[in-house]
Write an enzyme that holds these catalytic residues in place. Structure first.
Site, PDB file in Angstrom:
ATOM      1  N   HIS A 273       1.015  -1.190  -0.019  1.00  0.00           N
ATOM      2  CA  HIS A 273      -0.146   0.074   0.066  1.00  0.00           C
ATOM      3  C   HIS A 273       0.907   1.198  -0.066  1.00  0.00           C
ATOM      4  O   HIS A 273       1.635   1.399   0.923  1.00  0.00           O
ATOM      5  CB  HIS A 273      -0.983  -0.085   1.222  1.00  0.00           C
ATOM      6  CG  HIS A 273      -1.925  -1.147   1.234  1.00  0.00           C
ATOM      7  ND1 HIS A 273      -2.300  -1.774   2.385  1.00  0.00           N
ATOM      8  CD2 HIS A 273      -2.489  -1.791   0.197  1.00  0.00           C
ATOM      9  CE1 HIS A 273      -3.246  -2.654   1.933  1.00  0.00           C
ATOM     10  NE2 HIS A 273      -3.426  -2.608   0.684  1.00  0.00           N
ATOM     11  N   GLU A 276       1.382   3.473   2.862  1.00  0.00           N
ATOM     12  CA  GLU A 276       1.664   3.094   4.394  1.00  0.00           C
ATOM     13  C   GLU A 276       3.615   2.720   4.186  1.00  0.00           C
ATOM     14  O   GLU A 276       3.966   1.981   3.736  1.00  0.00           O
ATOM     15  CB  GLU A 276       1.400   1.553   4.432  1.00  0.00           C
ATOM     16  CG  GLU A 276      -0.162   1.684   4.812  1.00  0.00           C
ATOM     17  CD  GLU A 276      -0.824   0.441   4.739  1.00  0.00           C
ATOM     18  OE1 GLU A 276      -0.272  -0.798   4.847  1.00  0.00           O
ATOM     19  OE2 GLU A 276      -2.209   0.445   4.607  1.00  0.00           O
ATOM     20  N   HIS A 411       3.467  -3.556   6.680  1.00  0.00           N
ATOM     21  CA  HIS A 411       2.168  -2.627   6.362  1.00  0.00           C
ATOM     22  C   HIS A 411       2.183  -1.303   7.548  1.00  0.00           C
ATOM     23  O   HIS A 411       3.139  -1.202   8.020  1.00  0.00           O
ATOM     24  CB  HIS A 411       0.867  -3.221   6.459  1.00  0.00           C
ATOM     25  CG  HIS A 411       0.455  -4.136   5.157  1.00  0.00           C
ATOM     26  ND1 HIS A 411      -0.519  -3.752   4.468  1.00  0.00           N
ATOM     27  CD2 HIS A 411       1.462  -5.129   4.398  1.00  0.00           C
ATOM     28  CE1 HIS A 411      -0.578  -4.649   3.286  1.00  0.00           C
ATOM     29  NE2 HIS A 411       0.732  -5.315   3.277  1.00  0.00           N
ATOM     30  N   GLU A 503       2.097  -4.955  10.762  1.00  0.00           N
ATOM     31  CA  GLU A 503       1.676  -3.617  10.853  1.00  0.00           C
ATOM     32  C   GLU A 503       2.281  -2.659  11.787  1.00  0.00           C
ATOM     33  O   GLU A 503       2.453  -2.831  13.009  1.00  0.00           O
ATOM     34  CB  GLU A 503       0.112  -3.625  11.384  1.00  0.00           C
ATOM     35  CG  GLU A 503      -0.857  -4.444  10.462  1.00  0.00           C
ATOM     36  CD  GLU A 503      -1.423  -3.665   9.446  1.00  0.00           C
ATOM     37  OE1 GLU A 503      -1.109  -2.409   9.207  1.00  0.00           O
ATOM     38  OE2 GLU A 503      -1.932  -4.132   8.507  1.00  0.00           O
TER      39      GLU A 503
END
Length: 667
Positions: A273, A276, A411, A503
């Site tokens: 992404h 990110e 991410h 994350e």
């Protein structure tokens, strides 16, 4: 809808042409944003007890929720709602931020409430400053109190820069007008404050290039690392993005450019992404750090480089990143740059092999016929008409060409490590859906989460609307939310590679000033996770006669219904937790071989080699094809087989004769 970013200045008394005013605002924007970073409402650097408000509707809409880009839960009214909302609707309401030290405040960024049920935005507001919360000084525009333009929609971040920066400890945002909609509209906002703390905060002890790098700067930095460490680094491209930007990979190894027998292949992928961005910068930091420390003789780094072939892909979606980079860390919003240039979410763009597997399980009654690894890609997915991003195709080809053993997909937007499966079996919104290697995936996820300085902090607060501390900061991906076509699941089902998603931070696009701190938070985790590629068993599957490596030999572990295959040279790596395992190697044309292998807690894996003997028929064919003479052991084996076959044939003839005699006697 792509967020539209608007930079606004306070109203000025002197009239100017619109285009001149816009130009001045843009110039002020670039200089001030780079001069003073965000205090950290979005990144959680500003703690909950530093936020106060005049009033709030309920706990879930308290001042601690008034953070830029914070995301709400799916239910209005829960404890994780999407903004600070005042209890009353008047001009006396305020949200206050305590910087905890004298700070030069330069601007405010505002958003409306994040909600799928409500529409609440602040149209205009004032700002006040204080050093003791008793005496408040308004932000002025000449001789009048400045009124700043807020939001016209709930998601677009709107920046307001002060005409003159003000040094204080406290700042208040005081809404003046808001979307009212009769009795339904409320005073709700999410915010970030720009300010320079006095004195400036210290940085990381590592001398790295801590800033955001666009495509050209990223390429330049990678080249500088390659120039500094040419003996252990190599830059290569696995393909191009939709707009033609190359997907560059940095390889770090003591023999770059070549797969070495018995040396596992590891990869980090960041920037799937594009907005990110922390993973991208961490991988650029990592390649610099490993080069520097290798040259210094750091034994941990030297061992990693010599024992592992490491591949770092810092930007899988460079097109999306360039879009977000142009807007900047605070103004890109929550979604701008997430998707590819074509609008594809690459995290859902890999072939859905989960459904293929589960359908086969439902239809096949004989479990011995079921495959549990190396699922082929459906034909419709590989066609040119398939809606597959060029970036996704490039990564799949990369996976197929290199025998990766372990990977992590970096991410942002949360603080948690997720592991496969990412897709629920019955398409439920969320449901725990484990793989056959559930225990080892939990080990992998814990290895990263437990060594991450932020994740492992028991006093940290949740990022948005889910408290992952309850799960020790790891979770099965499907138990968080259903993601068909994820790279993690594809990697596990189509290749040998185990992969998790990390994350990295609550803030998808941290300000450059946060990067040294984020590196400190993640440096140990990045190294520890790489070291897990050496856990379990490894070995080489060879032909007993020729000692040549056997490619595509299947490695089975008793009680774990997921096999892996040997690489082109016959070497394999089977990731396993410490324990005792019965391991079997099979290959087409060979007799299977089994061993008991003990996995310890050591850094190095247990060596379990296999020497397979060809099935006599296959061995005979190979020898005769080469015009060779049959060895004595094969002659003996063939003689035994002939005698066995003769005995079976004789027995069958005698049985048929006896049966015929019985029938004749009855007649």
């Amino acid at each position: 809808k792509k967020p539209k970013v608007i930079a606004k200045k306070p109203k000025v008394a002197k009239k100017q042409k619109p285009q001149v005013k816009e130009k001045l605002a843009t110039e002020t924007l670039s200089s001030n944003v780079s001069e003073c970073p965000p205090l950290g409402l979005e990144s959680l650097k500003v703690k909950d007890n530093q936020l106060r408000a005049s009033s709030f509707k309920r706990r879930g809409l308290g001042p601690h929720r008034g953070r830029l880009n914070i995301q709400s839960g799916t239910q209005d009214g829960d404890i994780y709602d999407g903004a600070w909302c005042a209890q009353y609707r008047d001009k006396n309401q305020w949200l206050e931020v305590d910087a905890r030290r004298p700070t030069r405040f330069t601007g405010i960024i505002l958003q409306g409430r994040n909600s799928i049920w409500s529409w609440d935005v602040v149209h205009s507001y004032k700002v006040q400053f204080s050093n003791d919360t008793l005496v408040w000084k308004p932000c002025m525009n000449g001789t009048e109190e400045a009124v700043f333009e807020g939001n016209q929609d709930a998601e677009t971040p709107v920046l307001a820069l002060f005409n003159t920066s003000t040094v204080a400890r406290y700042v208040r945002i005081n809404p003046q007008t808001w979307y009212q909609n009769g009795t339904q509209g409320h005073i709700c906002l999410r915010a970030e404050v720009l300010g320079c703390a006095l004195p400036e905060p210290t940085e990381s002890r590592d001398k790295l290039d801590f800033r955001h790098h666009n495509y050209k700067e990223m390429r330049k930095l990678m080249k500088s690392v390659n120039d500094a460490c040419p003996d252990i680094t190599r830059i290569y491209s696995i393909g191009k993005s939709y707009t033609g930007l190359k997907l560059y990979v940095m390889e770090i190894s003591d023999n770059p450019g070549k797969h070495e027998l018995g040396e596992p292949e590891f990869r980090y992928v960041a920037g799937m992404h594009g907005n990110e961005v922390l993973g991208r910068e961490l991988l650029l930091n990592l390649m610099q750090y490993m080069c520097q420390e290798y040259k210094r003789g750091d034994q941990r780094i030297v061992r990693l480089v010599k024992d592992t072939r490491i591949h770092l892909l810092p930007s899988m979606n460079p097109d999306g990143y360039e879009m977000a980079f142009k807007k900047g860390s605070e103004l890109a919003g929550w979604a701008l740059g997430r998707y590819s240039y074509e609008g594809i979410d690459m995290n859902h763009n890999f072939a859905d092999l989960n459904s293929v597997m589960w359908t086969a399980i439902e239809l096949e009654t004989d479990r011995s016929k079921l495959i549990n690894h190396y699922f082929p890609i459906p034909e419709q997915y590989t066609s040119e008409e398939a809606f597959v991003a060029s970036e996704t195709r490039a990564v799949i080809s990369w996976m197929q060409n290199i025998p990766f053993v372990l990977s992590a997909n970096l991410h942002g937007g949360e603080l948690v490590v997720t592991y496969p499966y990412d897709m629920t079996r019955d398409w439920a919104p969320r449901e725990h859906t484990p793989t056959a290697d559930e225990s080892f995936f939990r080990w992998l996820a814990t290895a990263y989460a437990s060594t991450n300085q932020v994740m492992s902090n028991p006093d940290r607060r949740p990022c948005h609307n889910k408290d992952f501390l309850r799960y020790n900061n790891i979770i099965n991906g499907a138990d968080w939310h259903n993601v068909p076509g994820s790279m993690n699941d594809f990697s596990y089902l189509h290749t040998n590679c185990f992969e998790v998603t990390v994350e990295l931070s609550c803030d998808k696009f941290p300000h450059a000033s946060e990067l040294p701190i984020e590196w400190e938070n993640n440096r140990e985790s990045l190294l520890v996770y790489m070291e897990q590629v050496h856990r379990g068993v490894k070995g080489v599957v060879r032909d007993k006669d020729t000692e040549a490596g056997i490619a595509d030999a299947i490695i089975k572990v008793d009680d774990i219904d997921h096999h892996i295959r040997s690489a082109a040279d016959g070497d394999y790596w089977r990731l396993l937790n410490p324990g005792e395992y019965r391991v079997t190697a099979t290959a087409e044309g060979y007799l299977p071989s089994s061993r008991t292998c003990q996995v310890m807690y050591d850094y190095y894996p247990t060596i379990c080699d296999f020497n397979l003997t060809k099935i006599p028929k296959q061995r005979l064919k190979d020898i005769l094809a080469k015009g060779g003479k049959l060895p004595k052991d094969l002659q003996l084996r063939l003689r035994q087989l002939r005698m066995r076959k003769l005995r079976v044939t004789t027995k069958a003839i005698n049985q048929r004769r006896a049966a015929a005699a019985k029938r004749a006697k009855r007649v």
